[in-house]
Design an enzyme around this catalytic site. Structure first.
Site, PDB file in Angstrom:
ATOM      1  N   ALA A  16       0.839  -1.199   0.000  1.00  0.00           N
ATOM      2  CA  ALA A  16       0.000   0.000   0.000  1.00  0.00           C
ATOM      3  C   ALA A  16       0.873   1.249   0.000  1.00  0.00           C
ATOM      4  CB  ALA A  16      -0.907  -0.004   1.224  1.00  0.00           C
ATOM      5  N   ARG A  41      -0.131  -9.412  -3.750  1.00  0.00           N
ATOM      6  CA  ARG A  41      -0.889 -10.339  -4.583  1.00  0.00           C
ATOM      7  C   ARG A  41      -0.279 -10.443  -5.969  1.00  0.00           C
ATOM      8  NH1 ARG A  41      -6.562  -7.510  -4.161  1.00  0.00           N
ATOM      9  NH2 ARG A  41      -5.117  -5.764  -4.346  1.00  0.00           N
ATOM     10  N   HIS A  81      -8.484  -6.321   7.111  1.00  0.00           N
ATOM     11  CA  HIS A  81      -7.675  -6.414   8.324  1.00  0.00           C
ATOM     12  C   HIS A  81      -8.025  -7.653   9.150  1.00  0.00           C
ATOM     13  CE1 HIS A  81      -6.481  -1.868   8.554  1.00  0.00           C
ATOM     14  NE2 HIS A  81      -6.034  -2.487   7.475  1.00  0.00           N
ATOM     15  N   LYS A  99      -4.427   1.433  11.267  1.00  0.00           N
ATOM     16  CA  LYS A  99      -5.748   1.774  11.779  1.00  0.00           C
ATOM     17  C   LYS A  99      -6.756   1.774  10.629  1.00  0.00           C
ATOM     18  CE  LYS A  99      -5.317   5.594   9.542  1.00  0.00           C
ATOM     19  NZ  LYS A  99      -6.148   5.815   8.342  1.00  0.00           N
ATOM     20  N   ARG A 167     -10.401   3.749  -0.722  1.00  0.00           N
ATOM     21  CA  ARG A 167     -11.176   4.660   0.134  1.00  0.00           C
ATOM     22  C   ARG A 167     -12.545   4.976  -0.446  1.00  0.00           C
ATOM     23  NH1 ARG A 167      -5.837   5.881   0.476  1.00  0.00           N
ATOM     24  NH2 ARG A 167      -4.959   6.135   2.586  1.00  0.00           N
TER      25      ARG A 167
END
Length: 333
Positions: A16, A41, A81, A99, A167
């Site tokens: 990411a 991946r 997550h 988070k 997002r």
């Protein structure tokens, strides 16, 4: 190798943006950890990222099977997550997870139970908590600079993000509440403490994607103090909190993502007097990595800051349940 005797051997599950920009450079340089492998991946992306940071490339499952990995950092989208934290704990790895730790209170509680049962460190990666400016603010409060705190305000907003990113995808845990809203909520916990009640909230929904792109929250603490929070990714940039009390106000203008070279200002306003303190430059990403490694090396067992993490998950869930939702100014169910 015993992680308590040498560097904590780290793997990274995912390439990411936050991993590439902020975490991997620190993991590759810090002496308290050894970056062993990075997974993706996409095999080519894993290999390219591994070459860039001087480690091995792998698939997710292969990385978790490695005996030379003590702990993993997980920066995948929020909806993933729960699965990958559980897989990592089942493989006997300590976990530092971006988070929010999960997208629901029940999942967060389940993951913390798994970590506790296996005696593994599990940490939710709120990096801003590791910047020294917040300790200075706490010291100012302890010295009664603002008197009795009555109102905490905080805002974290950023300009529109990549529309192709996670997002803007509800199925991946997208939305501003889980992305930017969790920061003011966590900061309110830091300074007001205890159980905070959600009195009201709003979420503005993007009609095209179905995710929330902005929101506000009103919280109340047991002593009657209040928190007024706002967040989103449809804004001019702002990263702020302030504590307003009976004697004055303390304001932090670069609260959540200050660059490591920045000497962030903390402003104090009292009757007829204004003071600006320049805080020491600090590297909150490095500090977060050191804190995680330190917990493993000290023999800590189970979730870190368990009570606060559960409260955070409950607050996020309560905001979602209590929020009035709007699209283009029109309220809808």
């Amino acid at each position: 190798m015993d992680a308590r005797r040498g560097p904590v051997r780290m793997g990274v599950l995912g390439c990411a943006d936050i991993a590439l920009r902020r975490m991997l450079p620190v993991l590759a340089e810090e002496r308290c950890v050894e970056l062993v492998a990075v997974a993706s991946r996409d095999a080519d992306r894993a290999a390219g990222t591994a070459a860039r940071f001087g480690c091995d490339g792998a698939s997710y499952d292969a990385l978790l099977r490695r005996d030379d990995v003590d702990a993993v950092y997980i920066p995948v989208p929020p909806a993933l997550h729960r699965h990958w934290v559980a897989e990592a704990l089942a493989a006997g790895k300590h976990v530092l997870c971006e988070k929010p730790l999960s997208t629901s209170y029940d999942d967060t509680r389940e993951l913390m139970g798994l970590a506790r049962a296996r005696g593994l460190v599990l940490a939710e990666n709120f990096m801003f908590l590791h910047h020294s400016q917040h300790r200075t603010v706490r010291k100012l409060l302890d010295e009664d600079v603002v008197g009795t705190v009555q109102v905490f305000t905080s805002a974290f907003g950023v300009p529109p993000l990549d529309p192709a990113g996670f997002r803007y995808r509800p199925d991946l845990g997208g939305g501003a509440l889980l992305d930017t809203g969790v920061y003011p909520l966590r900061a309110a916990q830091l300074f007001l403490g205890g159980e905070l009640e959600v009195l009201g909230a709003t979420l503005r929904i993007d009609e095209r994607t179905g995710v929330d792109v902005a929101g506000t929250v009103l919280l109340s603490a047991a002593d009657g103090s209040a928190a007024q929070l706002s967040f989103g990714f449809d804004h001019a940039y702002r990263s702020h909190y302030a504590l307003w009390g009976s004697r004055g106000r303390v304001t932090v203008e670069r609260a959540f993502t200050p660059p490591e070279q920045l000497e962030p200002p903390v402003r104090i306003r009292q009757q007829g007097r204004s003071t600006e303190l320049l805080m020491a430059a600090d590297h909150q990403v490095r500090n977060a990595v050191r804190a995680f490694a330190g917990a493993i090396r000290s023999g800590a067992r189970g979730p870190l800051d368990q009570e606060t993490t559960l409260r955070q998950a409950r607050l996020v869930e309560d905001v979602r349940l209590r929020a009035r939702r709007f699209t283009h100014g029109q309220e809808h169910a």
